[in-house]
Design a protein around this motif. Structure first.
Motif, PDB file in Angstrom:
ATOM      1  N   GLY A  29       0.828  -1.202   0.000  1.00 20.48           N
ATOM      2  CA  GLY A  29       0.000   0.000   0.000  1.00 20.48           C
ATOM      3  C   GLY A  29       0.860   1.248   0.000  1.00 20.48           C
ATOM      4  O   GLY A  29       0.610   2.196  -0.740  1.00 20.48           O
ATOM      5  N   SER A  33       0.967   4.055  -2.941  1.00 23.72           N
ATOM      6  CA  SER A  33       0.536   5.433  -2.716  1.00 23.72           C
ATOM      7  C   SER A  33       1.353   6.392  -3.562  1.00 23.72           C
ATOM      8  O   SER A  33       0.910   7.487  -3.871  1.00 23.72           O
ATOM      9  CB  SER A  33       0.682   5.791  -1.248  1.00 23.72           C
ATOM     10  N   SER A  35       3.743   8.079  -2.715  1.00 21.77           N
ATOM     11  CA  SER A  35       4.237   9.215  -1.950  1.00 21.77           C
ATOM     12  C   SER A  35       5.713   9.403  -2.251  1.00 21.77           C
ATOM     13  O   SER A  35       6.487   8.462  -2.131  1.00 21.77           O
ATOM     14  CB  SER A  35       4.064   8.945  -0.453  1.00 21.77           C
ATOM     15  N   TRP A 222      -3.922  26.310  -2.007  1.00 21.13           N
ATOM     16  CA  TRP A 222      -3.947  24.867  -2.254  1.00 21.13           C
ATOM     17  C   TRP A 222      -2.610  24.227  -1.910  1.00 21.13           C
ATOM     18  O   TRP A 222      -2.523  23.024  -1.723  1.00 21.13           O
ATOM     19  CB  TRP A 222      -4.329  24.580  -3.710  1.00 21.13           C
ATOM     20  N   LYS A 246      -0.147  27.494   3.787  1.00 21.58           N
ATOM     21  CA  LYS A 246      -0.994  26.616   2.974  1.00 21.58           C
ATOM     22  C   LYS A 246      -2.239  26.184   3.753  1.00 21.58           C
ATOM     23  O   LYS A 246      -2.238  26.138   4.976  1.00 21.58           O
ATOM     24  CB  LYS A 246      -0.209  25.391   2.509  1.00 21.58           C
TER      25      LYS A 246
ATOM     26  N   SER B  33      -3.402   1.419   3.903  1.00 21.04           N
ATOM     27  CA  SER B  33      -2.032   1.921   3.907  1.00 21.04           C
ATOM     28  C   SER B  33      -1.771   2.797   2.688  1.00 21.04           C
ATOM     29  O   SER B  33      -1.170   3.864   2.786  1.00 21.04           O
ATOM     30  CB  SER B  33      -1.083   0.729   3.982  1.00 21.04           C
ATOM     31  N   MET B  34      -2.295   2.376   1.538  1.00 16.26           N
ATOM     32  CA  MET B  34      -2.120   3.198   0.332  1.00 16.26           C
ATOM     33  C   MET B  34      -2.755   4.575   0.547  1.00 16.26           C
ATOM     34  O   MET B  34      -2.151   5.614   0.271  1.00 16.26           O
ATOM     35  CB  MET B  34      -2.766   2.494  -0.861  1.00 16.26           C
ATOM     36  N   PHE B  37      -0.741   6.686   3.260  1.00 17.35           N
ATOM     37  CA  PHE B  37       0.500   7.313   2.797  1.00 17.35           C
ATOM     38  C   PHE B  37       0.222   8.427   1.794  1.00 17.35           C
ATOM     39  O   PHE B  37       0.913   9.442   1.775  1.00 17.35           O
ATOM     40  CB  PHE B  37       1.442   6.256   2.209  1.00 17.35           C
ATOM     41  N   THR B  38      -0.796   8.231   0.962  1.00 13.09           N
ATOM     42  CA  THR B  38      -1.152   9.310   0.040  1.00 13.09           C
ATOM     43  C   THR B  38      -1.628  10.525   0.819  1.00 13.09           C
ATOM     44  O   THR B  38      -1.325  11.667   0.478  1.00 13.09           O
ATOM     45  CB  THR B  38      -2.246   8.848  -0.929  1.00 13.09           C
ATOM     46  N   GLU B  41       1.148  12.554   2.047  1.00 12.38           N
ATOM     47  CA  GLU B  41       1.648  13.410   0.968  1.00 12.38           C
ATOM     48  C   GLU B  41       0.774  14.661   0.842  1.00 12.38           C
ATOM     49  O   GLU B  41       1.272  15.772   0.675  1.00 12.38           O
ATOM     50  CB  GLU B  41       1.636  12.598  -0.341  1.00 12.38           C
ATOM     51  N   MET B  43      -0.935  16.040   3.208  1.00 15.14           N
ATOM     52  CA  MET B  43      -0.656  16.915   4.332  1.00 15.14           C
ATOM     53  C   MET B  43       0.616  17.714   4.083  1.00 15.14           C
ATOM     54  O   MET B  43       0.733  18.866   4.475  1.00 15.14           O
ATOM     55  CB  MET B  43      -0.471  16.085   5.598  1.00 15.14           C
ATOM     56  N   ARG B  44       1.564  17.072   3.412  1.00 15.28           N
ATOM     57  CA  ARG B  44       2.857  17.706   3.200  1.00 15.28           C
ATOM     58  C   ARG B  44       2.758  18.832   2.178  1.00 15.28           C
ATOM     59  O   ARG B  44       3.153  19.960   2.442  1.00 15.28           O
ATOM     60  CB  ARG B  44       3.871  16.656   2.734  1.00 15.28           C
ATOM     61  N   VAL B  45       2.204  18.523   0.999  1.00 14.07           N
ATOM     62  CA  VAL B  45       2.179  19.551  -0.043  1.00 14.07           C
ATOM     63  C   VAL B  45       0.890  20.343  -0.083  1.00 14.07           C
ATOM     64  O   VAL B  45       0.851  21.418  -0.660  1.00 14.07           O
ATOM     65  CB  VAL B  45       2.422  18.967  -1.441  1.00 14.07           C
ATOM     66  N   GLY B  46      -0.170  19.823   0.495  1.00 22.40           N
ATOM     67  CA  GLY B  46      -1.424  20.550   0.448  1.00 22.40           C
ATOM     68  C   GLY B  46      -2.394  19.919  -0.518  1.00 22.40           C
ATOM     69  O   GLY B  46      -2.091  18.923  -1.187  1.00 22.40           O
ATOM     70  N   LEU B  47      -3.571  20.544  -0.609  1.00 22.96           N
ATOM     71  CA  LEU B  47      -4.638  19.955  -1.425  1.00 22.96           C
ATOM     72  C   LEU B  47      -4.399  20.100  -2.929  1.00 22.96           C
ATOM     73  O   LEU B  47      -5.250  19.714  -3.715  1.00 22.96           O
ATOM     74  CB  LEU B  47      -5.985  20.583  -1.038  1.00 22.96           C
ATOM     75  N   LYS B 369      -6.984   7.519  -4.377  1.00 23.93           N
ATOM     76  CA  LYS B 369      -6.330   6.618  -3.427  1.00 23.93           C
ATOM     77  C   LYS B 369      -6.719   6.957  -1.989  1.00 23.93           C
ATOM     78  O   LYS B 369      -6.981   6.057  -1.187  1.00 23.93           O
ATOM     79  CB  LYS B 369      -4.810   6.713  -3.583  1.00 23.93           C
TER      80      LYS B 369
END
Ligand code: SF4
Ligand code: SF4
Lengths: 315, 432
Positions: A29, A33, A35, A222, A246, B33-34, B37-38, B41, B43-47, B369
């Motif tokens: 998973g 993702s 990520s 965004w 952000k 889990s997929m 983790f997405t 990501e 949260m890190r870069v934003g919407l 995801k």
């Protein structure tokens, strides 16, 4: 099928296989993702104490003057480490007996978009991705249909184009603002001087307000706003043009950091044609009162009863 | 103390099962889990990682939220016959329905949360220590009704099961009262969610009085269809014995609700298109395309084709009673309404923007995801709840030495006795 499997001989092995299987599922998973790296965008170097402080920071209206001062100092420290310049965050309060209003002469407006440039130079919006508070619509003469308007007319073309007129739109600072009604956490409200503001440290980024606004005035971050150091305006206000982060909403504030100190909003100063009239609606001698009393004015979408404090008129 | 033991026993049952069970859990863990983790990501870069924009500021997340509110509300279609009319078939499965409501409300809350730009500030959205713009903001209403509904659907079955676990009788009056409350509550969660949209006079496509009734109709169509499918699967894997009378009851509800939904759709189409004004722009974009842009047109027409197809299958007695066709009809209805309420309702409300711009939206893979992760969590919660539920119903949790066959026989005997007692009760009423 037995209900429990306690009596199975190879329980240990089964359990192990099971755990490995589930671990593999989680790992796959994670891979699926997609990520990417774990590098964080430039948020500046914020001390743990400041992080905790801003996490637990209260709503602007519930903070004592000292708490506001602390919040401002936290922000100034953060901006310093993020932009390597001293950013001054003021907190100008609404002036008594003032209600701000704006009027725009559409027969003077030529579609130069100087107001847009003036606005983004003043208000610390993200550059590329560009975030703009003012949108100038290029309209066909002979009608008022927003759906045929072109907001993306190239800035390289010569304006005004024949057969067109121009309609700049920004937050109308409604007296009856639907955005304020919609916000679930009261992160946006109307100040006594009529300016609708946002507490960027209280907004949860749900975008209810943007959906409620009939003038498409609200813009969302965004991603982490991209504000190059040489474009930072270091003279800012807590409820207006201080740099945002952000995940929060922002919009035009009638340049509260300027107007509350007796200056004109940046868009008014930037306009080369004199199409923009800004002032105190409660002052009978103000230019805006003159316009309202002597010109044929109209407002957009009046049927929605939002009572905008932004009028259009023509000579 | 006893309560703690109850929970420990439940957890033990949830965590025991055969290989198929663990394979299923692993599949769910993969999706969770997929999605997780997405989401990190995001949260890190934003919407920005979603397809959303200032033009279309709500997308796939809120669409799924809207759909799932309907699924959650639909549990009431089992609660009413079970607790109010004491229908024995409905009673047998009502706990499953409530379990589904729990999972669905939980997923609703998760979908709202992943849609926030600042999830770290979610605590602001509370009367204390946050600030609650109640009653003016409809989102605060949604928070209240959803958490209340979640609570009710945990409390009623929990109370009943706890009593059964202890071998005591539950207080019928109390459960009846709670059932009536949860009946109104189910209506309210969907009405409030409809008003979340309809309150925006800036968005003429949403600002219609028909939104709430149509939401209810689609909820009572997709929800029971979803329940039929879930029941069929559980029946197939022999997790639960489902009586065909319940399925019949639910399939009629699906058919009637679909009819009502389609009638309202026709009424809306007439008003939008007979005297087409600027207010109809969103409907035109949705059904026919606007300014040469037509991303949603195939979606909405396939949704309507699925809806009509499902309705035809459900209206013909022969196909409705045939479980394969019934399952097909339910799949069609669920997908049709999922599209209609998400891509066909939430998204076109934004297009064109209040300033007339036609800007299209498509969910990104990242967004999909995260959504799959949320569905994974819902399915996992449902799965984990179903195990102890069945064990308690069969009396296995209180008496672990019982084997499954004996337990089932005992359970059925109890059911039969209860039924006979009821029938005797009627007879004495009619013939004193
Ligand atoms: S124009 Fe929009 S953002 Fe500005 S006050 Fe009115 S509703 Fe709010
Ligand atoms: S985005 Fe921010 S300001 Fe707008 S409604 Fe949500 S919390 Fe309030």
């Amino acid at each position: 099928m037995k209900f429990t499997n306690n009596n199975l001989p190879d329980l240990g092995r089964r359990k192990a296989i099971r755990l490995v299987g589930m671990g593999a599922a989680v790992g796959m998973g994670a891979l699926a993702s997609g990520s990417s790296s774990l590098a964080t965008p430039n948020m500046g170097n914020v001390s743990l104490a400041d992080q905790v402080g801003s996490f637990f920071q209260d709503h602007y209206k519930r903070m004592s003057p000292e708490e506001i001062q602390e919040a401002i100092e936290r922000l100034e420290r953060k901006y310093k480490s993020k932009y390597q310049v001293e950013v001054k965050v003021g907190d100008p309060k609404p002036l008594p007996d003032v209600l701000f209003g704006y009027a725009l002469n559409i027969s003077k407006c030529q579609g130069y978009r100087e107001c847009v440039k003036g606005c983004t130079a003043e208000n610390n919006q993200s550059k590329d991705p560009n975030l703009e508070y003012i949108r100038v619509l290029e309209m066909d003469r002979g009608q008022m249909n927003l759906e045929t308007a072109d907001p993306y007319y190239p800035s390289t073309e010569e304006v005004p184009k024949p057969g067109k007129f121009y309609l700049p739109i920004q937050c109308h600072h409604c007296e009856n603002p639907p955005c304020v009604k919609a916000c679930p956490v009261k992160a946006t409200w109307k100040e006594p001087d009529g300016i609708v503001v946002i507490d960027y440290n209280w907004c949860i980024g749900c975008r209810m307000c943007a959906n409620a606004c009939p003038y498409w005035a609200r813009k969302f971050n965004w991603t982490e706003p991209n504000l190059p150091v040489d474009t930072v305006n270091t003279q800012t206000g807590y409820l207006s043009n201080r740099p945002r982060e952000k995940g929060v909403m922002e919009k035009c504030t009638f340049c509260a950091q300027r107007s509350r100190e007796g200056r004109m909003p940046a868009c008014q100063e930037a306009c080369p044609t004199g199409a923009r009239v800004f002032g105190n609606l409660l002052d009978p001698d103000s230019e805006i009162r003159y316009v309202l009393e002597n010109k044929n004015v109209f407002r957009l979408k009046e049927e929605l009863n939002t009572e905008p404090k932004f009028w259009y008129y023509s000579d | 103390m006893k309560l703690i033991r109850f929970f420990i026993d439940c957890a033990k049952v949830s965590l025991s099962g055969n290989t198929a069970y663990w394979a299923w859990v692993s599949v769910l863990l993969f999706f969770i889990s997929m999605g997780g983790f997405t989401y990190l990501e995001q949260m890190r870069v934003g919407l920005v990682i979603t397809g959303m924009s200032d033009q279309v500021s709500w997308g796939f997340y809120v669409s799924n939220f809207t759909f799932l509110v309907g699924v959650a509300a639909a549990a009431v279609m089992l609660v009413i016959p079970a607790y109010i009319f004491h229908n024995p078939d409905a009673k047998r499965v009502v706990l499953l329905g409530e379990g589904l409501a729990v999972a669905a409300s939980l997923m609703c809350m998760l979908f709202v949360s992943v849609d926030l730009g600042r999830p770290d500030r979610i605590w602001h959205l509370s009367p204390w220590p946050g600030m609650f713009n109640w009653p003016s903001s409809l989102l605060t209403w949604d928070v209240i009704v959803l958490s209340g509904y979640l609570g009710l659907n945990l409390a009623i079955p929990g109370y009943i099961l706890y009593n059964r676990y202890q071998g005591t009788e539950y207080n019928k009056k109390l459960v009846f009262g709670a059932a009536v409350l949860s009946m109104f509550w189910a209506i309210s969660i969907h009405t409030v969610t409809a008003f979340l949209f309809a309150s925006n006079s800036a968005r003429p496509f949403w600002a219609s009085a028909l939104v709430a009734p149509r939401f209810l109709a689609t909820a009572f169509c997709a929800g029971p269809a979803f329940i039929i499918l879930a029941f069929s699967v559980m029946h197939k894997v022999q997790a639960f014995q489902i009586g065909h009378k319940v399925i019949d009851l639910l399939s009629v509800i699906v058919a009637v609700s679909m009819q009502i939904n389609l009638i309202m759709l026709a009424a809306e189409l007439f008003v939008e298109f007979y005297a087409e004004g600027q207010h109809s722009a969103s409907a035109r974009y949705l059904f026919l395309g606007l300014d040469g842009k037509s991303a949603l047109v195939p979606w909405i027409w396939s949704a309507q084709a699925l809806n009509v197809g499902a309705l035809i299958l459900l209206m013909i007695e022969k196909t409705r009673k045939n479980y394969y066709f019934l399952a097909l009809a339910c799949v069609m209805a669920v997908i049709g309404i999922w599209i209609e309420k998400g891509m066909g309702f939430v998204i076109p409300g934004f297009i064109p923007t209040p300033l007339g711009e036609v800007f299209e939206y498509m969910p990104t893979w990242m967004e999909v995801k995260v959504a799959l992760g949320v569905y994974g969590i819902g399915a996992l919660v449902f799965t984990l709840m179903m195990k102890p539920l069945r064990a308690i119903q069969l009396g296995l949790l209180a008496n672990p030495n019982l084997d499954l066959v004996a337990a089932k026989q005992l359970y059925e005997q109890r059911e039969r006795e209860a039924l006979e007692q009821r029938i005797r009760g009627y007879e004495t009423k009619i013939d004193p």
